[in-house]
Design an enzyme around this catalytic site. Structure first.
Site, PDB file in Angstrom:
ATOM      1  N   ASN A  98       6.502   5.950  -1.439  1.00  0.00           N
ATOM      2  CA  ASN A  98       6.073   4.968  -2.435  1.00  0.00           C
ATOM      3  C   ASN A  98       5.863   5.679  -3.779  1.00  0.00           C
ATOM      4  O   ASN A  98       5.086   6.630  -3.863  1.00  0.00           O
ATOM      5  CB  ASN A  98       4.764   4.316  -1.964  1.00  0.00           C
ATOM      6  N   ASP A 124       4.823   4.191  -6.663  1.00  0.00           N
ATOM      7  CA  ASP A 124       3.980   3.401  -7.569  1.00  0.00           C
ATOM      8  C   ASP A 124       3.168   4.267  -8.523  1.00  0.00           C
ATOM      9  O   ASP A 124       3.022   3.956  -9.715  1.00  0.00           O
ATOM     10  CB  ASP A 124       3.000   2.540  -6.772  1.00  0.00           C
ATOM     11  N   HIS A 125       2.589   5.346  -7.998  1.00  0.00           N
ATOM     12  CA  HIS A 125       1.591   6.050  -8.803  1.00  0.00           C
ATOM     13  C   HIS A 125       2.204   7.083  -9.743  1.00  0.00           C
ATOM     14  O   HIS A 125       1.473   7.671 -10.548  1.00  0.00           O
ATOM     15  CB  HIS A 125       0.501   6.611  -7.897  1.00  0.00           C
ATOM     16  N   ARG A 140      -0.753   6.809 -20.191  1.00  0.00           N
ATOM     17  CA  ARG A 140      -0.546   7.389 -21.512  1.00  0.00           C
ATOM     18  C   ARG A 140       0.363   6.510 -22.376  1.00  0.00           C
ATOM     19  O   ARG A 140       0.342   6.591 -23.597  1.00  0.00           O
ATOM     20  CB  ARG A 140       0.077   8.789 -21.352  1.00  0.00           C
ATOM     21  N   HIS A 188       5.926  -1.332  -5.446  1.00  0.00           N
ATOM     22  CA  HIS A 188       5.156  -2.579  -5.425  1.00  0.00           C
ATOM     23  C   HIS A 188       5.090  -3.140  -6.840  1.00  0.00           C
ATOM     24  O   HIS A 188       4.424  -2.567  -7.709  1.00  0.00           O
ATOM     25  CB  HIS A 188       3.749  -2.289  -4.886  1.00  0.00           C
ATOM     26  N   ARG A 245       3.423  -5.490  -8.853  1.00  0.00           N
ATOM     27  CA  ARG A 245       2.240  -6.349  -8.839  1.00  0.00           C
ATOM     28  C   ARG A 245       2.350  -7.447  -9.894  1.00  0.00           C
ATOM     29  O   ARG A 245       3.037  -7.289 -10.904  1.00  0.00           O
ATOM     30  CB  ARG A 245       0.976  -5.515  -9.086  1.00  0.00           C
ATOM     31  N   ARG A 282       0.550  -3.478 -13.187  1.00  0.00           N
ATOM     32  CA  ARG A 282      -0.341  -2.364 -13.525  1.00  0.00           C
ATOM     33  C   ARG A 282       0.343  -1.008 -13.370  1.00  0.00           C
ATOM     34  O   ARG A 282      -0.103  -0.026 -13.944  1.00  0.00           O
ATOM     35  CB  ARG A 282      -1.616  -2.406 -12.699  1.00  0.00           C
ATOM     36  N   HIS A 283       1.370  -0.928 -12.530  1.00  0.00           N
ATOM     37  CA  HIS A 283       2.103   0.339 -12.423  1.00  0.00           C
ATOM     38  C   HIS A 283       3.605   0.083 -12.503  1.00  0.00           C
ATOM     39  O   HIS A 283       4.197   0.257 -13.563  1.00  0.00           O
ATOM     40  CB  HIS A 283       1.678   1.172 -11.196  1.00  0.00           C
ATOM     41  N   GLU A 343       7.748  -4.132  -2.313  1.00  0.00           N
ATOM     42  CA  GLU A 343       6.458  -4.724  -1.957  1.00  0.00           C
ATOM     43  C   GLU A 343       6.085  -5.764  -2.995  1.00  0.00           C
ATOM     44  O   GLU A 343       6.250  -5.544  -4.205  1.00  0.00           O
ATOM     45  CB  GLU A 343       5.364  -3.655  -1.890  1.00  0.00           C
ATOM     46  N   THR A 366      -6.379  -0.773  -4.900  1.00  0.00           N
ATOM     47  CA  THR A 366      -5.220  -0.653  -4.032  1.00  0.00           C
ATOM     48  C   THR A 366      -5.318  -1.767  -3.000  1.00  0.00           C
ATOM     49  O   THR A 366      -6.350  -2.450  -2.909  1.00  0.00           O
ATOM     50  CB  THR A 366      -5.179   0.731  -3.355  1.00  0.00           C
ATOM     51  N   THR A 367      -4.266  -1.993  -2.246  1.00  0.00           N
ATOM     52  CA  THR A 367      -4.279  -3.062  -1.246  1.00  0.00           C
ATOM     53  C   THR A 367      -5.383  -2.801  -0.233  1.00  0.00           C
ATOM     54  O   THR A 367      -5.422  -1.752   0.399  1.00  0.00           O
ATOM     55  CB  THR A 367      -2.912  -3.141  -0.540  1.00  0.00           C
ATOM     56  N   GLU A 376       4.175  -4.090   9.127  1.00  0.00           N
ATOM     57  CA  GLU A 376       3.637  -2.788   8.751  1.00  0.00           C
ATOM     58  C   GLU A 376       2.150  -2.799   9.045  1.00  0.00           C
ATOM     59  O   GLU A 376       1.399  -3.594   8.460  1.00  0.00           O
ATOM     60  CB  GLU A 376       3.894  -2.467   7.277  1.00  0.00           C
ATOM     61  N   HIS A 393      -0.671   3.295   4.657  1.00  0.00           N
ATOM     62  CA  HIS A 393      -1.836   3.119   3.784  1.00  0.00           C
ATOM     63  C   HIS A 393      -2.840   4.232   4.046  1.00  0.00           C
ATOM     64  O   HIS A 393      -3.442   4.316   5.110  1.00  0.00           O
ATOM     65  CB  HIS A 393      -2.532   1.767   3.941  1.00  0.00           C
ATOM     66  N   GLY A 394      -2.981   5.107   3.048  1.00  0.00           N
ATOM     67  CA  GLY A 394      -3.984   6.158   3.092  1.00  0.00           C
ATOM     68  C   GLY A 394      -3.608   7.384   3.895  1.00  0.00           C
ATOM     69  O   GLY A 394      -4.427   8.299   4.026  1.00  0.00           O
ATOM     70  N   GLY A 454       2.541   7.022  -0.098  1.00  0.00           N
ATOM     71  CA  GLY A 454       2.736   7.140  -1.532  1.00  0.00           C
ATOM     72  C   GLY A 454       1.675   7.958  -2.235  1.00  0.00           C
ATOM     73  O   GLY A 454       1.926   9.069  -2.687  1.00  0.00           O
ATOM     74  N   HIS A 455       0.468   7.411  -2.342  1.00  0.00           N
ATOM     75  CA  HIS A 455      -0.557   8.009  -3.194  1.00  0.00           C
ATOM     76  C   HIS A 455      -0.809   9.466  -2.849  1.00  0.00           C
ATOM     77  O   HIS A 455      -0.892  10.331  -3.740  1.00  0.00           O
ATOM     78  CB  HIS A 455      -1.861   7.209  -3.096  1.00  0.00           C
TER      79      HIS A 455
END
Length: 247
Positions: free
Chosen positions: A10, A12-13, A21, A46, A48, A52-53, A73, A103-104, A154, A197-198, A219-220
């Site tokens: 992922n 996203d981040h 920035r 994702h 959103r 936001r990202h 997503e 986050t979700t 998932e 997730h996580g 991802g994160h």
């Protein structure tokens, strides 16, 4: 024998860093291409509602450049459905979405929204997208997911990871057992099973070891770890842990 397991990365981040920035750097597409080169089996992004990202232009760029599948997503809204039908990505993963969350935070309540989600999923499936529902490890939600016409579920691993991070190992073990039971039940229903997730280096192995889990989406942690190791080595270490868990 366990089924072969894929890793979806992922990105996203990377977009979160860019948007903090302003401007165009770092580029999520560049990260996606680097992830592919490092052995990712797919890319997750994702889009959103509040952008936001990931932004619409990121999805355009990813669809035009990726050689591996895109897992798109999104919330189950008319706007997102129209975007998915325009792009027709390999996979669409429906997730719950709240504006105030970082986050979700949980899985979809498919059972409470079965009729609407069934109608929502149908045109996506007809367009050739593999539809996944992001759900908690709960048999009622898995049964409803199958009834709704999803091809994939998932399983939300966030609670397991949170318990582990807090040092609450009995609760983490209980949640892991719940995920394992749910993975078996979902497979018996004919659903392909993913998880995410996580997940981190510390928590991935027990999830990767579950024989029904065909794909992990991470991802994160990988983006954070890439600050120290680089994206390629961070992904390579995750692949190593996943593969060792299957032995």
């Amino acid at each position: 024998m366990p089924i072969e397991q894929r890793l979806g990365v992922n990105i996203d981040h990377v977009a979160t860093l860019r948007n903090a920035r302003g401007g165009a750097y770092p580029d999520p597409l560049r990260a996606a291409l680097m992830a592919e080169a490092a052995g990712a089996d797919g890319i997750t992004a994702h889009l959103r509602e509040d952008r936001r990202h990931i932004r619409d232009a990121d999805i355009d760029a990813l669809m035009g450049a990726l050689s591996t599948p895109l897992n798109f997503e999104m919330a189950a809204t008319e706007e997102m459905q129209a975007i998915a039908l325009r792009h027709k990505p390999h996979a669409v993963c429906l997730v719950p979405e709240k504006r105030e969350e970082r986050t979700t935070e949980g899985g979809l309540d498919v059972a409470a929204d079965l009729d609407r989600l069934s109608d929502f999923i149908a045109p996506l499936g007809e367009a050739g997208c593999r539809v996944s529902l992001f759900v908690a490890a709960d048999e009622r939600q898995l049964q409803a997911s199958a009834q709704a016409g999803a091809a994939v579920v998932e399983l939300h691993t966030g609670a397991y990871c949170d318990f582990h991070a807090a040092g609450n190992h009995p609760a983490a073990e209980e949640e892991l057992l719940r995920i394992a039971r749910s993975a078996r039940f979902a497979a018996e229903l004919g659903l392909e099973v993913h998880a995410g997730h996580g997940l981190s280096y510390e928590t991935v192995s027990p999830i990767a070891a579950l024989p029904e889990v065909a794909e992990l989406n991470i991802g994160h942690f990988l983006i954070g770890e890439s600050v120290f190791l680089g994206l390629g080595p961070a992904i390579a270490e995750m692949r190593r842990l996943m593969q060792n868990a299957r032995r």
